[in-house]
Design an enzyme around this catalytic site. Structure first.
Site, mmCIF file in Angstrom:
data_model
loop_
_atom_site.group_PDB
_atom_site.id
_atom_site.type_symbol
_atom_site.label_atom_id
_atom_site.label_comp_id
_atom_site.label_asym_id
_atom_site.label_seq_id
_atom_site.Cartn_x
_atom_site.Cartn_y
_atom_site.Cartn_z
ATOM 1 C CB CYS A 80 23.241 24.434 24.640
ATOM 2 S SG CYS A 80 23.377 23.854 22.958
ATOM 3 C CG HIS A 172 19.931 27.677 23.538
ATOM 4 N ND1 HIS A 172 20.986 28.463 23.960
ATOM 5 C CD2 HIS A 172 20.456 26.764 22.721
ATOM 6 C CE1 HIS A 172 22.103 28.037 23.408
ATOM 7 N NE2 HIS A 172 21.819 27.001 22.640
ATOM 8 C CD GLU A 174 19.559 30.414 26.642
ATOM 9 O OE1 GLU A 174 18.960 29.401 27.059
ATOM 10 O OE2 GLU A 174 20.473 30.359 25.804
HETATM 11 N N1 GLN Z 1 27.633 22.684 19.575
HETATM 12 C C1 GLN Z 1 28.074 23.464 20.680
HETATM 13 C C2 GLN Z 1 29.201 22.785 21.418
HETATM 14 O O1 GLN Z 1 29.516 21.674 21.146
HETATM 15 C C3 GLN Z 1 26.951 23.762 21.638
HETATM 16 C C4 GLN Z 1 25.937 24.619 20.967
HETATM 17 C C5 GLN Z 1 25.214 25.565 21.852
HETATM 18 O O2 GLN Z 1 25.557 25.789 23.018
HETATM 19 N N2 GLN Z 1 24.220 26.203 21.304
HETATM 20 O O3 GLN Z 1 29.784 23.374 22.255
#
Ligand code: GLN
Length: 191
Positions: A80, A172, A174
């Site tokens: 992410c 995610h 995890e």
């Molecule tokens: N939207 C977040 C970002 O741009 C990432 C979201 C996340 O890691 N769950 O950093």
């Protein structure tokens, strides 16, 4: 095997848990200072908020330290916000990033209204059984170079990719009990 999890911000404890379920020989270390990168066999960069993470990484001088280790062969798994940190390009943003993978990403890409959702996705490399993916203000990958292996898509968007020893997921892994992707990272990137 010693795997570090960048612990400046975000979902690092959950990654440690998933990694520890991958085998008795796996030890995790929370990384808060660049010196703690010494001796690692691999590094995980968790989800969180990529701009905040970038600021903290700057404050603690992580950028050079991590790119230096990456050039010397350190396997890295970004999830992410971690995926965003791995990208060479972030559409419409100059925010700091490691730029280790030849990918261009779009942040918060599944729409503002859809803050988070879960979906069963197919990841051929992990076998037939679907993978429950949790997306939280998730990015996706807009462009990849030929060096990048696309491992999964959702709604036509690339959400999982590998380039050599680097792996990046828009979701995610995890946050569920399915450890297949962590295991894949250990087997295919750290190996
Ligand atoms: N939207 C977040 C970002 O741009 C990432 C979201 C996340 O890691 N769950 O950093």
């Amino acid at each position: 095997m010693l795997i570090g999890v960048l612990a400046l911000q975000g979902a690092f404890r959950e990654h440690e848990k998933s990694l520890s379920y991958c085998g008795k020989d796996i030890i995790t270390r929370q990384i808060r200072l660049p010196q703690q990168l010494e001796g690692l066999d691999a590094l995980v960069i968790p989800g969180g908020e990529s701009t905040t993470m970038g600021k903290l990484m700057n404050t603690y001088n992580f950028f050079e330290a991590i790119t230096d280790k990456a050039e010397k062969g350190l396997p890295i798994f970004g999830t992410c916000a971690g995926l965003i940190m791995m990208a060479k390009g972030i559409r419409g943003s100059e925010q700091p990033r490691l730029g280790l993978m030849d990918i261009v990403v779009e942040r918060n890409a599944f729409g503002r209204q859809v803050e988070s959702f879960e979906a069963d996705i197919s990841i051929e490399a992990l076998g037939k059984e679907q993978f429950r993916a949790v997306f939280i203000r998730a990015p996706y990958i807009l462009e990849t170079s030929p060096q990048v292996e696309v491992l999964a898509k959702y709604q036509e968007k690339i959400i999982l990719a590998k380039q050599g020893k680097f792996l990046a997921a828009a979701f995610h892994p995890e946050l569920t009990s399915d450890i297949r992707l962590h295991r894949y990272f250990i087997e295919k990137c750290v190996g």
